[in-house]
Structure formats: C-alpha cells, structure tokens
Motif scaffolding. Sequence first.
Motif, short mmCIF file in Angstrom:
data_model
loop_
_atom_site.label_atom_id
_atom_site.label_comp_id
_atom_site.label_asym_id
_atom_site.label_seq_id
_atom_site.Cartn_x
_atom_site.Cartn_y
_atom_site.Cartn_z
N LYS A 130 0.97 -1.18 0.02
CA LYS A 130 0.11 0.06 0.16
C LYS A 130 0.78 1.32 -0.10
CE LYS A 130 -4.24 -2.22 1.82
NZ LYS A 130 -4.78 -2.41 0.56
N LEU A 131 1.84 1.37 0.62
CA LEU A 131 2.89 2.46 0.65
C LEU A 131 3.68 2.59 -0.65
CD1 LEU A 131 4.83 2.30 4.18
CD2 LEU A 131 3.22 4.00 3.20
N ARG A 154 3.76 5.94 -5.64
CA ARG A 154 3.61 6.00 -7.02
C ARG A 154 2.39 7.09 -7.20
NH1 ARG A 154 4.51 1.28 -11.09
NH2 ARG A 154 6.29 1.32 -9.97
N LEU A 155 1.63 7.04 -6.58
CA LEU A 155 0.35 7.74 -6.95
C LEU A 155 0.85 9.18 -6.71
CD1 LEU A 155 -2.78 8.38 -7.44
CD2 LEU A 155 -3.18 8.04 -5.08
N LEU A 156 1.55 9.54 -5.76
CA LEU A 156 2.16 10.82 -5.13
C LEU A 156 3.15 11.02 -6.26
CD1 LEU A 156 2.70 10.44 -1.27
CD2 LEU A 156 0.90 12.06 -2.56
N GLY A 157 4.04 10.34 -6.76
CA GLY A 157 4.61 10.64 -7.98
C GLY A 157 4.09 11.04 -9.22
N ASP A 158 2.87 10.46 -9.56
CA ASP A 158 2.28 10.81 -10.65
C ASP A 158 1.68 12.13 -10.47
OD1 ASP A 158 2.99 8.29 -11.73
OD2 ASP A 158 0.85 7.47 -11.55
N LEU A 159 1.31 12.62 -9.22
CA LEU A 159 0.78 13.89 -9.03
C LEU A 159 1.86 14.86 -8.83
CD1 LEU A 159 -1.89 12.74 -6.37
CD2 LEU A 159 -2.24 13.32 -8.70
N GLY A 160 2.99 14.55 -8.83
CA GLY A 160 4.04 15.41 -8.92
C GLY A 160 4.79 15.78 -7.48
N PRO A 218 12.49 7.88 3.01
CA PRO A 218 11.73 6.45 3.13
C PRO A 218 10.58 6.92 3.76
CG PRO A 218 14.08 6.50 3.91
CD PRO A 218 13.81 7.79 3.58
N MET A 219 9.32 5.91 3.20
CA MET A 219 7.99 6.29 3.91
C MET A 219 7.97 5.27 5.06
SD MET A 219 5.63 6.34 0.50
CE MET A 219 4.30 7.17 1.25
#
Length: 107
Positions: A7-8, A13-19, A25-26
Amino acid sequence: MAQGVCKLLWLRRLLGDLGFEPHKPMDLYCDNNVAIAIAHNFVQHDRTKHVEVDRYFIKEKLDAEIISFPFISFEYQLADVLTKAISTNVFLNSLDKLGMRDIFTPT
C-alpha cells in the motif's frame, strides 16, 4: 507487514504521478520489535519459513531505502482502537487523535 508495504508503494507511485515525489523513506509504524528485527535481518530462521517470500520483498524495499519501520508503542497505535480491547485512557486518547467526539455531549 507486506500488505502495508504494498500500500505504501502504491501511495508513493500515486504521489509521484501527482508531482509530489517523496525524497525520503516512507514510514510504516510497527509495534512489534520482533517483526522489525526479522525484516532487517536477512538470516534464515526456523520460525520464519512460512513468510520467506514476504521477507525478501520487504528486505528489498528496506535496502532500496523506499520504506522504513520505526517502532511505535502500542499505546500510540490508532488502529488498535478498532481491533483490540484497550484501556479506557488509551481508548479516549485514540478517539481524540482520530477527531471523534462524544456523541452524547449537547451541542
């Protein structure tokens, strides 16, 4: 723990797609010291044979510094209010942190 890492990775990846590419590290907070030690230690143990594939996946992400597992005391785990029997103080503190208020209080 492996599902949390998945999930992380999805969230990263979602945050990366949004810029908003994360540069550190998460954190996946864990209240189990043994699970954290097994994730960091790559040595085979007899007790961990049934989770061998998950350990390799988690260790790979730890080595790549994509995730980290900081320890958090069970008193501060917010999900425990929904899954475990906890003391009244921990319950009330968790409700406050989750933003839940007393429904019986007059408005």
